[in-house]
Design a protein around this motif. Structure first.
Motif, PDB file in Angstrom:
ATOM      1  N   VAL A   1       2.106   0.649   6.226  1.00  0.00           N
ATOM      2  CA  VAL A   1       3.248   0.778   5.321  1.00  0.00           C
ATOM      3  C   VAL A   1       4.519   0.972   6.138  1.00  0.00           C
ATOM      4  O   VAL A   1       4.585   1.845   7.016  1.00  0.00           O
ATOM      5  N   LYS A   2       5.527   0.146   5.877  1.00  0.00           N
ATOM      6  CA  LYS A   2       6.788   0.232   6.607  1.00  0.00           C
ATOM      7  C   LYS A   2       7.586   1.451   6.154  1.00  0.00           C
ATOM      8  O   LYS A   2       7.446   1.935   5.029  1.00  0.00           O
ATOM      9  N   ASN A   3       8.451   1.933   7.037  1.00  0.00           N
ATOM     10  CA  ASN A   3       9.229   3.135   6.749  1.00  0.00           C
ATOM     11  C   ASN A   3      10.277   2.894   5.672  1.00  0.00           C
ATOM     12  O   ASN A   3      10.544   3.766   4.843  1.00  0.00           O
ATOM     13  N   ILE A   4      10.900   1.733   5.689  1.00  0.00           N
ATOM     14  CA  ILE A   4      11.968   1.414   4.730  1.00  0.00           C
ATOM     15  C   ILE A   4      11.406   0.488   3.655  1.00  0.00           C
ATOM     16  O   ILE A   4      10.901  -0.595   3.974  1.00  0.00           O
ATOM     17  N   PRO A   5      11.467   0.874   2.388  1.00  0.00           N
ATOM     18  CA  PRO A   5      10.944   0.010   1.321  1.00  0.00           C
ATOM     19  C   PRO A   5      11.710  -1.306   1.236  1.00  0.00           C
ATOM     20  O   PRO A   5      12.931  -1.357   1.418  1.00  0.00           O
ATOM     21  N   ARG A   6      11.011  -2.355   0.983  1.00  0.00           N
ATOM     22  CA  ARG A   6      11.614  -3.677   0.878  1.00  0.00           C
ATOM     23  C   ARG A   6      12.263  -3.834  -0.491  1.00  0.00           C
ATOM     24  O   ARG A   6      11.672  -3.488  -1.514  1.00  0.00           O
TER      25      ARG A   6
ATOM     26  N   PHE B   1       0.814  -1.213   0.000  1.00  0.00           N
ATOM     27  CA  PHE B   1       0.000   0.000   0.000  1.00  0.00           C
ATOM     28  C   PHE B   1       0.850   1.266   0.000  1.00  0.00           C
ATOM     29  O   PHE B   1       0.358   2.342   0.333  1.00  0.00           O
ATOM     30  N   ARG B   2       2.116   1.122  -0.382  1.00  0.00           N
ATOM     31  CA  ARG B   2       2.989   2.287  -0.494  1.00  0.00           C
ATOM     32  C   ARG B   2       2.531   3.140  -1.683  1.00  0.00           C
ATOM     33  O   ARG B   2       2.259   2.613  -2.766  1.00  0.00           O
ATOM     34  N   PRO B   3       2.395   4.466  -1.535  1.00  0.00           N
ATOM     35  CA  PRO B   3       1.922   5.305  -2.636  1.00  0.00           C
ATOM     36  C   PRO B   3       2.797   5.169  -3.874  1.00  0.00           C
ATOM     37  O   PRO B   3       4.030   5.122  -3.767  1.00  0.00           O
ATOM     38  N   PRO B   4       2.225   5.080  -5.050  1.00  0.00           N
ATOM     39  CA  PRO B   4       3.008   4.912  -6.281  1.00  0.00           C
ATOM     40  C   PRO B   4       3.632   6.223  -6.727  1.00  0.00           C
ATOM     41  O   PRO B   4       3.289   7.310  -6.237  1.00  0.00           O
ATOM     42  N   GLN B   5       4.537   6.135  -7.668  1.00  0.00           N
ATOM     43  CA  GLN B   5       5.111   7.328  -8.271  1.00  0.00           C
ATOM     44  C   GLN B   5       4.063   8.005  -9.154  1.00  0.00           C
ATOM     45  O   GLN B   5       3.163   7.361  -9.686  1.00  0.00           O
ATOM     46  N   ASN B   6       4.202   9.325  -9.311  1.00  0.00           N
ATOM     47  CA  ASN B   6       3.260  10.107 -10.135  1.00  0.00           C
ATOM     48  C   ASN B   6       1.818   9.844  -9.708  1.00  0.00           C
ATOM     49  O   ASN B   6       0.954   9.518 -10.528  1.00  0.00           O
ATOM     50  N   LEU B   7       1.575   9.995  -8.410  1.00  0.00           N
ATOM     51  CA  LEU B   7       0.256   9.688  -7.862  1.00  0.00           C
ATOM     52  C   LEU B   7      -0.821  10.578  -8.470  1.00  0.00           C
ATOM     53  O   LEU B   7      -1.936  10.120  -8.743  1.00  0.00           O
ATOM     54  N   ALA B   8      -0.513  11.860  -8.689  1.00  0.00           N
ATOM     55  CA  ALA B   8      -1.508  12.779  -9.241  1.00  0.00           C
ATOM     56  C   ALA B   8      -1.940  12.343 -10.636  1.00  0.00           C
ATOM     57  O   ALA B   8      -3.129  12.374 -10.978  1.00  0.00           O
ATOM     58  N   LEU B   9      -0.971  11.925 -11.450  1.00  0.00           N
ATOM     59  CA  LEU B   9      -1.294  11.465 -12.800  1.00  0.00           C
ATOM     60  C   LEU B   9      -2.100  10.178 -12.767  1.00  0.00           C
ATOM     61  O   LEU B   9      -3.075  10.011 -13.516  1.00  0.00           O
ATOM     62  N   LEU B  10      -1.707   9.244 -11.879  1.00  0.00           N
ATOM     63  CA  LEU B  10      -2.446   7.983 -11.770  1.00  0.00           C
ATOM     64  C   LEU B  10      -3.887   8.220 -11.335  1.00  0.00           C
ATOM     65  O   LEU B  10      -4.827   7.654 -11.917  1.00  0.00           O
ATOM     66  N   SER B  11      -4.083   9.059 -10.334  1.00  0.00           N
ATOM     67  CA  SER B  11      -5.449   9.326  -9.877  1.00  0.00           C
ATOM     68  C   SER B  11      -6.260  10.021 -10.963  1.00  0.00           C
ATOM     69  O   SER B  11      -7.466   9.769 -11.106  1.00  0.00           O
TER      70      SER B  11
END
Length: 432
Positions: A272-277, A124-134
């Motif tokens: 969502v964890k602080n450090i990406p896996r 559930f980590r927010p994706p890149q370019n969230l504004a464009l995706l939404s």
């Protein structure tokens, strides 16, 4: 030779033909003559358009077979998704539902844990370019509603009898359904902890119209240069812009505000964890690019025959398209197939321990438009006799508009389906 059929005081049909042709020679004067004949007919005025309908072209066995084949594809894919949900995930749910009583059980569970369960802290980590995706997801949701309304209106209103009725209905329905795009976009952006919601709002309201305007401007400029009667008048352009500025744009803004306040509260099942896996290296066929390209094949296969009918009607003028009942059924099949294929692709992506599913699910469904455009290129060379800059620009320009709409629509459907799937499976496990 002009032959006119009439019923009482109403003209039913006019047939124009020529007789006694003469060669054209420079400087030679020709006498032009005509004859006019009137024939009474029992065809009513309401049924005058039936003479132009080709029942054999649309209602033959191949057309029916393609629809039945698409329905069978839906049954197969629905069964596949159900198998994943009921059999593959059932054991995982049972394991996560157990209470861990001793270290031995804990160690065994750690060893057995693999695949999609490992990414619960990043899925559930927010994706890149969230504004464009939404923005594209919101626009796609609006287009799905729009297409459904236009098909139903055309089916019950018999719009094929009135010139320009489909386009007028499309523009009006697009403006009135703009609230949906803002509502869905605002909800998606807020649920993913987006901060600059004004950017998302403006993108949602203007991205799709401005893409169409840019392509249409180029096509119209070429048409003006050639003096074509297909040129869109300036008055029509102004009317469309006024409809967008004073109806579509405000409704989209209102939908964004309502969406971010009513459905924008983050409710992710897992923290969502602080450090990406780190994402491990996997087989080439489990890469997001491959999944995205393959994802559009089955949806395109489900609409292939209907695409041929639409192209034949729109570009070669062989027939008038009027079988909107078929089109409604194919549209429903397309939605179901797109959702099922995207869910399967998302499941395999998560099993590869890759949690970047948002854009992958969108492009996996949106790639349907790529195959439609490739088919359009084949159709141009194999089925039409078009040539020159004017005809070529019209064909590929308007087809590009159509494919952009198909891609955004399918991509949004795929993303929303995958989002529900992920919330479902991760909502039944114990997340840290």
């Amino acid at each position: 030779m002009i032959q006119i059929q009439y019923n009482r005081d109403q003209i039913i049909s006019v047939n124009l033909s020529q007789d006694i042709p003469k060669p054209l020679e420079e400087g030679r004067a020709l006498d032009m003559t005509y004859s006019l004949k009137w024939f009474p007919t029992n065809i009513s005025y309401e049924q005058r358009f039936n003479v132009y309908l080709d029942n054999y072209f649309f209602e033959n066995k191949i057309h029916w077979f393609s629809v039945i084949n698409s329905i069978m594809m839906v049954v197969f894919l629905t069964g596949l998704v159900s198998m994943i949900l009921m059999r593959t995930l059932r054991n995982d749910y049972a394991k996560y539902a157990r209470e861990i009583d001793d270290m031995e059980t804990l160690e065994r569970d750690v060893i057995e844990e693999s695949g999609w369960k490992l990414v619960h802290g990043d899925v559930f980590r927010p994706p890149q370019n969230l504004a464009l995706l939404s923005a594209v997801v919101g626009t796609g949701a609006q287009l799905a509603t729009l297409v459904l309304l236009v098909i139903l209106s055309a089916y019950f209103g018999k719009m094929y009898m009135r010139r320009g009725a489909i386009i007028t209905t499309f523009i009006v329905c697009y403006a009135l359904t703009s609230f949906i795009s803002g509502y869905v976009s605002g909800g998606v952006y807020s649920r993913n902890a987006g901060e600059n919601w004004m950017k998302s709002m403006v993108l949602t309201a203007s991205l799709f119209p401005f893409l169409f305007f840019g392509i249409g401007f180029i096509i119209n400029t070429i048409a003006i240069y050639y003096g074509s009667i297909a040129t869109i008048p300036l008055g029509t352009i102004i009317v469309v812009f006024v409809i967008w500025a004073f109806i579509s744009f405000p409704l989209s803004l209102l939908g964004t505000v309502v969406g971010r306040n009513w459905s924008g509260t983050p409710d992710n099942p897992c923290r969502v964890k602080n450090i990406p896996r780190p994402i491990p290296e996997k087989k080439w066929y489990l890469r997001p690019s491959v999944i995205s390209l393959v994802g559009g094949l089955l949806p395109f296969a489900s609409i292939f025959i209907e695409m041929y009918c639409i192209f034949a009607s729109f570009w070669t003028y062989m027939v008038h398209y009027y079988v909107y009942g078929f089109l409604l059924l194919v549209f429903i099949v397309l939605i179901i197939v797109t959702v099922c294929v995207t869910i399967v692709g998302t499941y395999y992506l998560l099993n590869a321990e890759n949690y970047h599913w948002q854009w992958t699910s969108f492009f996996s469904a949106a790639s349907t438009a790529l195959y439609v455009y490739l088919y359009a290129i084949y159709y141009y060379h194999a089925k039409t006799s078009m040539s020159g800059l004017l005809q070529t620009s019209f064909y590929f320009g308007y087809t590009l508009m159509f494919c952009l709409g198909v891609g955004i629509l399918c991509g949004a459907v795929g993303y929303l389906g995958s989002n529900l799937f992920i919330r479902r499976i991760f909502g039944n496990i114990k997340c840290d």
